[in-house]
Design a protein around this motif. Structure first.
Motif, PDB file in Angstrom:
ATOM      1  N   ILE A  70       2.452 -31.768 -18.558  1.00 29.44           N
ATOM      2  CA  ILE A  70       3.251 -31.405 -17.387  1.00 29.44           C
ATOM      3  C   ILE A  70       2.446 -30.389 -16.585  1.00 29.44           C
ATOM      4  O   ILE A  70       1.951 -29.398 -17.137  1.00 29.44           O
ATOM      5  CB  ILE A  70       4.614 -30.811 -17.767  1.00 29.44           C
ATOM      6  N   VAL A  71       2.307 -30.634 -15.280  1.00 30.12           N
ATOM      7  CA  VAL A  71       1.591 -29.721 -14.397  1.00 30.12           C
ATOM      8  C   VAL A  71       2.480 -29.375 -13.216  1.00 30.12           C
ATOM      9  O   VAL A  71       3.343 -30.156 -12.817  1.00 30.12           O
ATOM     10  CB  VAL A  71       0.267 -30.351 -13.894  1.00 30.12           C
ATOM     11  N   SER A  72       2.253 -28.201 -12.643  1.00 32.13           N
ATOM     12  CA  SER A  72       3.041 -27.812 -11.480  1.00 32.13           C
ATOM     13  C   SER A  72       2.360 -26.674 -10.729  1.00 32.13           C
ATOM     14  O   SER A  72       1.821 -25.756 -11.335  1.00 32.13           O
ATOM     15  CB  SER A  72       4.446 -27.353 -11.898  1.00 32.13           C
ATOM     16  N   ASN A  73       2.402 -26.792  -9.413  1.00 33.22           N
ATOM     17  CA  ASN A  73       2.051 -25.683  -8.525  1.00 33.22           C
ATOM     18  C   ASN A  73       3.312 -25.362  -7.733  1.00 33.22           C
ATOM     19  O   ASN A  73       3.499 -25.823  -6.614  1.00 33.22           O
ATOM     20  CB  ASN A  73       0.905 -26.074  -7.588  1.00 33.22           C
ATOM     21  N   PRO A  74       4.213 -24.575  -8.320  1.00 30.00           N
ATOM     22  CA  PRO A  74       5.534 -24.375  -7.730  1.00 30.00           C
ATOM     23  C   PRO A  74       5.530 -23.268  -6.676  1.00 30.00           C
ATOM     24  O   PRO A  74       4.527 -22.552  -6.517  1.00 30.00           O
ATOM     25  CB  PRO A  74       6.368 -23.961  -8.937  1.00 30.00           C
ATOM     26  N   PRO A  75       6.628 -23.094  -5.954  1.00 27.55           N
ATOM     27  CA  PRO A  75       6.732 -21.969  -5.011  1.00 27.55           C
ATOM     28  C   PRO A  75       6.803 -20.655  -5.778  1.00 27.55           C
ATOM     29  O   PRO A  75       7.765 -20.403  -6.492  1.00 27.55           O
ATOM     30  CB  PRO A  75       8.040 -22.263  -4.257  1.00 27.55           C
ATOM     31  N   TYR A  76       5.762 -19.828  -5.643  1.00 29.85           N
ATOM     32  CA  TYR A  76       5.719 -18.605  -6.456  1.00 29.85           C
ATOM     33  C   TYR A  76       5.571 -17.325  -5.634  1.00 29.85           C
ATOM     34  O   TYR A  76       5.429 -16.238  -6.193  1.00 29.85           O
ATOM     35  CB  TYR A  76       4.600 -18.682  -7.499  1.00 29.85           C
ATOM     36  N   ILE A  77       5.590 -17.425  -4.333  1.00 26.22           N
ATOM     37  CA  ILE A  77       5.457 -16.219  -3.512  1.00 26.22           C
ATOM     38  C   ILE A  77       6.810 -15.538  -3.401  1.00 26.22           C
ATOM     39  O   ILE A  77       7.806 -16.163  -3.016  1.00 26.22           O
ATOM     40  CB  ILE A  77       4.909 -16.572  -2.123  1.00 26.22           C
ATOM     41  N   ALA A  78       6.860 -14.263  -3.741  1.00 26.19           N
ATOM     42  CA  ALA A  78       8.115 -13.508  -3.658  1.00 26.19           C
ATOM     43  C   ALA A  78       8.503 -13.293  -2.202  1.00 26.19           C
ATOM     44  O   ALA A  78       7.648 -13.247  -1.308  1.00 26.19           O
ATOM     45  CB  ALA A  78       7.966 -12.174  -4.369  1.00 26.19           C
ATOM     46  N   ALA A  79       9.790 -13.151  -1.969  1.00 26.01           N
ATOM     47  CA  ALA A  79      10.287 -13.004  -0.599  1.00 26.01           C
ATOM     48  C   ALA A  79       9.650 -11.817   0.107  1.00 26.01           C
ATOM     49  O   ALA A  79       9.312 -11.898   1.302  1.00 26.01           O
ATOM     50  CB  ALA A  79      11.813 -12.862  -0.615  1.00 26.01           C
ATOM     51  N   ASP A  80       9.450 -10.706  -0.607  1.00 27.03           N
ATOM     52  CA  ASP A  80       8.898  -9.517   0.043  1.00 27.03           C
ATOM     53  C   ASP A  80       7.398  -9.624   0.301  1.00 27.03           C
ATOM     54  O   ASP A  80       6.816  -8.768   0.959  1.00 27.03           O
ATOM     55  CB  ASP A  80       9.218  -8.251  -0.754  1.00 27.03           C
ATOM     56  N   GLU A  81       6.751 -10.685  -0.210  1.00 32.12           N
ATOM     57  CA  GLU A  81       5.331 -10.910   0.046  1.00 32.12           C
ATOM     58  C   GLU A  81       5.094 -11.810   1.260  1.00 32.12           C
ATOM     59  O   GLU A  81       3.972 -11.882   1.764  1.00 32.12           O
ATOM     60  CB  GLU A  81       4.676 -11.552  -1.180  1.00 32.12           C
ATOM     61  N   MET A  82       6.119 -12.493   1.719  1.00 26.00           N
ATOM     62  CA  MET A  82       5.959 -13.470   2.792  1.00 26.00           C
ATOM     63  C   MET A  82       5.412 -12.876   4.087  1.00 26.00           C
ATOM     64  O   MET A  82       4.536 -13.480   4.723  1.00 26.00           O
ATOM     65  CB  MET A  82       7.289 -14.175   3.050  1.00 26.00           C
ATOM     66  N   PRO A  83       5.887 -11.703   4.547  1.00 28.04           N
ATOM     67  CA  PRO A  83       5.388 -11.187   5.827  1.00 28.04           C
ATOM     68  C   PRO A  83       3.885 -10.940   5.859  1.00 28.04           C
ATOM     69  O   PRO A  83       3.273 -10.980   6.930  1.00 28.04           O
ATOM     70  CB  PRO A  83       6.167  -9.877   6.005  1.00 28.04           C
ATOM     71  N   ALA A  84       3.279 -10.695   4.708  1.00 28.38           N
ATOM     72  CA  ALA A  84       1.846 -10.382   4.665  1.00 28.38           C
ATOM     73  C   ALA A  84       0.963 -11.623   4.632  1.00 28.38           C
ATOM     74  O   ALA A  84      -0.269 -11.501   4.706  1.00 28.38           O
ATOM     75  CB  ALA A  84       1.542  -9.508   3.450  1.00 28.38           C
ATOM     76  N   LEU A  85       1.544 -12.804   4.534  1.00 25.16           N
ATOM     77  CA  LEU A  85       0.744 -14.018   4.471  1.00 25.16           C
ATOM     78  C   LEU A  85       0.061 -14.301   5.797  1.00 25.16           C
ATOM     79  O   LEU A  85       0.529 -13.898   6.861  1.00 25.16           O
ATOM     80  CB  LEU A  85       1.624 -15.214   4.100  1.00 25.16           C
ATOM     81  N   ALA A  86      -1.040 -15.033   5.747  1.00 21.14           N
ATOM     82  CA  ALA A  86      -1.722 -15.462   6.965  1.00 21.14           C
ATOM     83  C   ALA A  86      -0.786 -16.343   7.782  1.00 21.14           C
ATOM     84  O   ALA A  86       0.032 -17.084   7.223  1.00 21.14           O
ATOM     85  CB  ALA A  86      -2.988 -16.236   6.609  1.00 21.14           C
ATOM     86  N   PRO A  87      -0.886 -16.290   9.116  1.00 28.10           N
ATOM     87  CA  PRO A  87      -0.005 -17.113   9.956  1.00 28.10           C
ATOM     88  C   PRO A  87      -0.075 -18.596   9.628  1.00 28.10           C
ATOM     89  O   PRO A  87       0.928 -19.305   9.731  1.00 28.10           O
ATOM     90  CB  PRO A  87      -0.508 -16.833  11.372  1.00 28.10           C
TER      91      PRO A  87
END
Length: 280
Positions: A179-196
């Motif tokens: 079983i493999v997975s690349n799931p959604p792992y970014i925390a909500a408070d980390e989202m604003p710092a992501l690249a556009p």
């Protein structure tokens, strides 16, 4: 306009917009506009662009200036040496995910389940590398599954790859070796710092759980052991600071041989575990 001149004019526009590698992106956009492979661009850089080619290039540069991901503009992304169709409905395959693929290929398997398959890049790469294997890719998004099916057909893997719309492992009754997975792992408070490119253009549900970033791993820890054959492996991509937390979730679920693996940049990237082999 000569392609070389258009290319030269595009680079400062991309730089001014904050694009990290403006010359590279400009070249890839030009190859896209001309309809040639990027490694053949040098042979065409002195050509006069047709009206349609110039329009495609201008629209592509404008989209990149707006920080639309390059793969969404060209519609393609290379992953493990193969070209995959990418849309705004799928997560853009990233080089660090190849760490998970490499670990999967380091062991044996004949059946594989890819949870949150997106473009299908992980599942289809594993099947392409293991011609005797079969697999199932699941996703909650019908649009993403349509892209995965398209990629499977393009790679002549449709006969060995099945796809199903579901959440996590709900309704999955077959047991798998891997079983493999690349799931959604970014925390909500980390989202604003992501690249556009990521924050504003990739599907939100594929990026974050809207909480602490660990929701997917809790679901996998609860459900995966029952869907693995004895001795079967579970491999998940993680954020660089999540290794210990995910490893603890897997240990609490009774999984064994838990390891945290690093990507080529030395960051924690994959947690590997195994369902114990039952003994009498």
């Amino acid at each position: 306009m000569i392609a070389r001149a258009a290319l030269a004019a595009a680079v400062p526009r991309l730089r001014a917009a904050g694009v990290e590698d403006a010359p590279r992106d400009a070249r890839l956009l030009m190859a896209h506009a001309l309809g040639v492979a990027p490694d053949r661009l040098t042979l065409h850089i002195g050509d006069e662009m047709t009206g349609p080619q110039a329009q495609v290039f201008e629209e592509a540069v404008a989209a990149r200036v707006a920080r639309k991901p390059l793969s969404q503009i060209t519609g393609r992304r290379l992953f493990w040496g193969r070209s995959f169709r990418v849309t705004a409905d799928t997560l853009d395959p990233r080089p660090e995910t190849e760490t998970l693929v490499a670990e999967a290929l380091a062991g044996s398997f004949s059946t594989v389940l890819d949870i949150g398959t997106g473009t299908g890049c992980i599942l289809l790469t594993l099947l392409a590398e293991r011609p005797d294997a079969t697999g199932l890719g699941t996703d909650i998004s019908p649009a993403a599954l349509a892209v995965a099916r398209e990629n499977a057909a393009a790679l002549d893997l449709a006969i060995r790859a099945d796809f199903r719309q579901t959440s996590w492992l709900d309704g999955i009754e077959t047991r798998f070796d891997l079983i493999v997975s690349n799931p959604p792992y970014i925390a909500a408070d980390e989202m604003p710092a992501l690249a556009p490119e990521v924050r504003d253009h990739e599907p939100l549900a594929a990026l974050t759980d809207g909480a602490d970033g660990l929701t997917a791993y809790r679901a996998l820890a609860a459900q995966a052991p029952a869907v693995l054959v004895p001795g079967g492996r579970l491999l998940v991509e993680i954020g660089p600071a999540q290794g210990r937390a995910v490893a603890a979730l897997f240990a609490a679920a009774g999984l064994a041989d838990i390891r945290i693996l690093q990507d080529l940049d030395g960051r924690d990237r994959v947690v590997a575990a195994r369902r114990p082999v039952e003994t009498r």
